[in-house]
Design a protein around this motif. Structure first.
Motif, PDB file in Angstrom:
ATOM      1  N   ILE A  26       5.362   0.349 -45.587  1.00 57.41           N
ATOM      2  CA  ILE A  26       6.161   1.183 -44.948  1.00 57.41           C
ATOM      3  C   ILE A  26       7.627   0.354 -45.382  1.00 57.41           C
ATOM      4  N   ASP A  27       8.437   1.257 -45.542  1.00 58.33           N
ATOM      5  CA  ASP A  27       9.701   0.698 -45.443  1.00 58.33           C
ATOM      6  C   ASP A  27       9.903   1.217 -43.512  1.00 58.33           C
ATOM      7  N   MET A  28      10.139   1.588 -42.952  1.00 58.95           N
ATOM      8  CA  MET A  28      11.087   1.727 -41.978  1.00 58.95           C
ATOM      9  C   MET A  28      10.076   1.842 -40.886  1.00 58.95           C
ATOM     10  N   LEU A  29      10.964   1.463 -39.622  1.00 64.33           N
ATOM     11  CA  LEU A  29      10.181   1.025 -38.689  1.00 64.33           C
ATOM     12  C   LEU A  29      10.653   1.066 -37.343  1.00 64.33           C
ATOM     13  N   ILE A  30      11.221   2.295 -36.937  1.00 66.57           N
ATOM     14  CA  ILE A  30      11.394   2.992 -35.619  1.00 66.57           C
ATOM     15  C   ILE A  30      10.800   3.121 -34.749  1.00 66.57           C
ATOM     16  N   MET A  31      10.805   2.498 -33.256  1.00 60.90           N
ATOM     17  CA  MET A  31      10.277   2.159 -32.267  1.00 60.90           C
ATOM     18  C   MET A  31      10.918   2.611 -31.319  1.00 60.90           C
ATOM     19  N   THR A  32      10.533   3.579 -30.211  1.00 54.81           N
ATOM     20  CA  THR A  32      11.103   4.175 -28.950  1.00 54.81           C
ATOM     21  C   THR A  32      10.221   4.071 -28.014  1.00 54.81           C
ATOM     22  N   THR A  33      11.085   3.268 -26.996  1.00 52.75           N
ATOM     23  CA  THR A  33      10.908   2.478 -25.692  1.00 52.75           C
ATOM     24  C   THR A  33      11.824   2.339 -24.215  1.00 52.75           C
ATOM     25  N   ILE A  34      11.171   2.574 -23.512  1.00 45.77           N
ATOM     26  CA  ILE A  34      12.284   2.348 -22.372  1.00 45.77           C
ATOM     27  C   ILE A  34      11.678   1.323 -21.332  1.00 45.77           C
ATOM     28  N   THR A  35      10.712   0.105 -21.873  1.00 45.68           N
ATOM     29  CA  THR A  35       9.462  -1.246 -22.102  1.00 45.68           C
ATOM     30  C   THR A  35      10.050  -1.636 -22.723  1.00 45.68           C
ATOM     31  N   PRO A  36      11.256  -2.747 -23.296  1.00 48.98           N
ATOM     32  CA  PRO A  36      11.397  -3.396 -24.476  1.00 48.98           C
ATOM     33  C   PRO A  36      10.595  -4.923 -23.459  1.00 48.98           C
ATOM     34  N   ASP A  37       9.958  -5.286 -25.178  1.00 44.62           N
ATOM     35  CA  ASP A  37       9.564  -6.504 -24.672  1.00 44.62           C
ATOM     36  C   ASP A  37      10.589  -7.763 -24.103  1.00 44.62           C
ATOM     37  N   MET A  38      11.558  -7.444 -24.715  1.00 42.83           N
ATOM     38  CA  MET A  38      12.460  -8.336 -24.313  1.00 42.83           C
ATOM     39  C   MET A  38      13.641  -7.544 -24.430  1.00 42.83           C
ATOM     40  N   ILE A  39      14.892  -7.076 -24.147  1.00 43.26           N
ATOM     41  CA  ILE A  39      16.684  -6.235 -24.675  1.00 43.26           C
ATOM     42  C   ILE A  39      16.393  -7.060 -25.965  1.00 43.26           C
ATOM     43  N   PHE A  40      16.528  -8.418 -26.372  1.00 45.70           N
ATOM     44  CA  PHE A  40      16.660  -8.381 -28.089  1.00 45.70           C
ATOM     45  C   PHE A  40      15.473  -9.314 -28.261  1.00 45.70           C
ATOM     46  N   PRO A  41      15.132  -9.722 -29.365  1.00 45.21           N
ATOM     47  CA  PRO A  41      15.155  -8.742 -30.845  1.00 45.21           C
ATOM     48  C   PRO A  41      13.847  -7.598 -29.934  1.00 45.21           C
ATOM     49  N   SER A  42      14.679  -6.226 -31.219  1.00 48.59           N
ATOM     50  CA  SER A  42      14.307  -5.343 -30.793  1.00 48.59           C
ATOM     51  C   SER A  42      12.451  -5.672 -30.953  1.00 48.59           C
ATOM     52  N   THR A  43      11.979  -4.515 -29.828  1.00 47.09           N
ATOM     53  CA  THR A  43      10.548  -4.827 -29.832  1.00 47.09           C
ATOM     54  C   THR A  43       9.974  -3.911 -31.391  1.00 47.09           C
ATOM     55  N   SER A  44      10.960  -3.324 -32.585  1.00 45.77           N
ATOM     56  CA  SER A  44       9.597  -2.985 -33.609  1.00 45.77           C
ATOM     57  C   SER A  44       9.824  -4.172 -34.067  1.00 45.77           C
ATOM     58  N   CYS A  45      10.651  -5.348 -34.246  1.00 42.97           N
ATOM     59  CA  CYS A  45      10.974  -6.116 -34.775  1.00 42.97           C
ATOM     60  C   CYS A  45       9.311  -7.261 -34.630  1.00 42.97           C
ATOM     61  N   VAL A  46       8.758  -7.041 -33.316  1.00 40.52           N
ATOM     62  CA  VAL A  46       8.164  -8.061 -32.913  1.00 40.52           C
ATOM     63  C   VAL A  46       6.625  -7.635 -33.796  1.00 40.52           C
ATOM     64  N   VAL A  47       6.645  -5.982 -33.765  1.00 36.21           N
ATOM     65  CA  VAL A  47       5.305  -5.238 -33.594  1.00 36.21           C
ATOM     66  C   VAL A  47       5.011  -5.455 -35.067  1.00 36.21           C
ATOM     67  N   GLN A  48       6.463  -5.013 -35.994  1.00 39.90           N
ATOM     68  CA  GLN A  48       6.363  -5.698 -37.583  1.00 39.90           C
ATOM     69  C   GLN A  48       5.949  -7.120 -37.828  1.00 39.90           C
ATOM     70  N   SER A  49       5.745  -8.011 -37.157  1.00 43.88           N
ATOM     71  CA  SER A  49       5.534  -9.684 -37.323  1.00 43.88           C
ATOM     72  C   SER A  49       4.212  -9.531 -36.923  1.00 43.88           C
ATOM     73  N   LYS A  50       3.893  -8.881 -35.549  1.00 43.42           N
ATOM     74  CA  LYS A  50       2.455  -9.119 -35.058  1.00 43.42           C
ATOM     75  C   LYS A  50       1.731  -8.374 -36.670  1.00 43.42           C
ATOM     76  N   LEU A  51       1.888  -7.023 -37.041  1.00 40.59           N
ATOM     77  CA  LEU A  51       0.941  -6.044 -38.111  1.00 40.59           C
ATOM     78  C   LEU A  51       1.713  -6.871 -39.695  1.00 40.59           C
ATOM     79  N   GLY A  52       2.220  -7.392 -39.694  1.00 36.76           N
ATOM     80  CA  GLY A  52       2.169  -7.769 -40.904  1.00 36.76           C
ATOM     81  C   GLY A  52       2.795  -6.696 -41.409  1.00 36.76           C
ATOM     82  N   LEU A  53       3.863  -5.708 -41.829  1.00 33.54           N
ATOM     83  CA  LEU A  53       5.136  -5.020 -42.822  1.00 33.54           C
ATOM     84  C   LEU A  53       6.254  -5.293 -43.278  1.00 33.54           C
ATOM     85  N   PRO A  54       4.763  -6.730 -44.581  1.00 37.20           N
ATOM     86  CA  PRO A  54       6.851  -7.075 -44.815  1.00 37.20           C
ATOM     87  C   PRO A  54       7.804  -6.270 -45.201  1.00 37.20           C
ATOM     88  N   ASN A  55       7.585  -5.049 -45.632  1.00 37.35           N
ATOM     89  CA  ASN A  55       8.852  -4.030 -46.279  1.00 37.35           C
ATOM     90  C   ASN A  55       9.429  -2.554 -45.603  1.00 37.35           C
TER      91      ASN A  55
END
Ligand code: UT7
Length: 329
Positions: A77-106
């Motif tokens: 995976i070279d790009m993760l686009i996450m769409t939500t109106i209920t992010p975990d936090m305002i920032f960092p983006s929830t996509s970054c949180v998902v990346q860290s939970k899954l391990g999407l190094p690239n």
């Protein structure tokens, strides 16, 4: 487009939390009835995330299923686009949180907010990254914990929404199948029909905003309903017209799952038989940005959408935003 490869949906996935909230449960919480909710919305039950289960936690299992369905490894995976109106936090983006939970190094990561139209907006962004040639595997994810921003004392909204997540992997097509065209629209003049007043810079969190129940969704349902039918019908017609098609050429319509009356009014307006329209809101409720992802995954896995079908996705949401996508499945 000469020499460019089309973008295809390589795999889909979804995840729903276990807890079921029925209309009968809601009868005990607010002044409502199963009869009213079914008649006015078509919804009978919806899923709710567990306490402590946050939006990224809903997205992660949906992504795992989509990766497996696509036969794509996390490293690809070279790009993760996450769409939500209920992010975990305002920032960092929830996509970054998902990346860290899954391990999407690239994967590069960003969030996109187009409310309930987030699925169609994010597919449009993702497909241009693929068609541009610099990205080979784009993950698009819609996840919502709407129960966290639902006012459980407001019967006009709390009966409508549910929690869940869906995902898809986009990549270059091997043949001429794939995403044919997407039309997107918005009108910010209608922003006050559906919004959450506090938590941003307009009304930063304070005792007053909490006391005023301003961290919950507010909606003028009847107005949203009217615009939804008009703009979704217009979106479908635009996509059909600019591809030289008529509604009879379409095998399957997957609309945003907000209200069965909206879906039926849309079907009537664009003259598509209801048998060609996918509906799952009876047991899902409205899951905003997750709704179309889940619907597409369920339509795909259940065989409602078959290889070779010509599919239209159509949605609308807060903003207001709207859009339609034409896919050769
Ligand atoms: O993804 C985008 C998100 N938004 C939407 O898709 C929402 C679009 N709008 C809708 O789906 C519909 O407008 C609703 C389902 C929200 C409401 O249906 P409606 O037919 O537009 O009803 P209404 O708001 O005009 O309300 C009719 C009556 C009102 O009572 P009065 O004023 O006629 O006495 C409401 O107070 O129903 C009452 N009402 C309820 N009664 C029982 C409102 N909510 C409830 C309820 N239970 N939960």
């Amino acid at each position: 487009m000469a020499g460019r490869k089309k973008c295809v949906i390589m795999g889909t996935g979804s995840y729903l939390p276990e807890k079921v909230l029925t209309n009968f449960d809601l009868e005990k919480m607010v002044d409502t009835s199963d009869e009213w909710i079914v008649a006015r919305s078509g919804i009978r039950e919806r899923r709710l995330a567990a306490d402590g289960q946050i939006t990224s936690d809903l997205g992660v299992p949906a992504v795992r299923v989509a990766l497996e369905d696509a036969g794509v490894a996390a490293e690809e995976i070279d790009m993760l686009i996450m769409t939500t109106i209920t992010p975990d936090m305002i920032f960092p983006s929830t996509s970054c949180v998902v990346q860290s939970k899954l391990g999407l190094p690239n994967a590069a990561c960003c969030d996109l907010n187009a409310a309930c139209t987030g699925c169609i907006y994010s597919i449009e962004m993702g497909r241009h990254l693929i068609e541009g040639g610099n990205y080979k595997r784009v993950l698009v994810v819609g996840a919502e914990k709407l129960s966290a921003i639902t006012d459980w004392e407001d019967r006009a909204t709390c009966v409508l929404f549910g929690d869940g997540a869906g995902a898809m992997v986009l990549g270059p097509a091997d043949d001429d199948k794939g995403i044919v065209d997407i039309y997107l629209g918005a009108n910010g003049e209608w922003g006050d029909l559906l919004f959450m007043p506090a938590g941003g810079t307009l009304n930063p969190a304070s005792h007053e905003t909490v006391d005023g129940r301003m961290h919950y969704m507010k909606m003028l349902g009847r107005e949203v309903f009217k615009h939804a039918v008009i703009e979704m019908a217009r979106s479908v017609e635009i996509v059909l017209e600019r591809n030289g098609l008529t509604i009879d050429d379409i095998d399957c319509l997957i609309p945003h799952q907000a209200n069965i009356r909206i879906i039926k009014a849309l079907a009537k307006k664009i003259r598509i038989p209801v048998e060609k329209v996918f509906v799952n809101l009876e047991t899902r409720g409205n899951m905003s940005a997750a709704a179309l992802f889940v619907a597409l995954d369920e339509a795909n896995k259940s065989g409602f959408v078959k290889k070779g079908d010509r599919v239209i996705l159509v949605g609308f949401g807060a903003g207001l935003t709207w859009g339609a996508g034409l896919i050769d499945w």
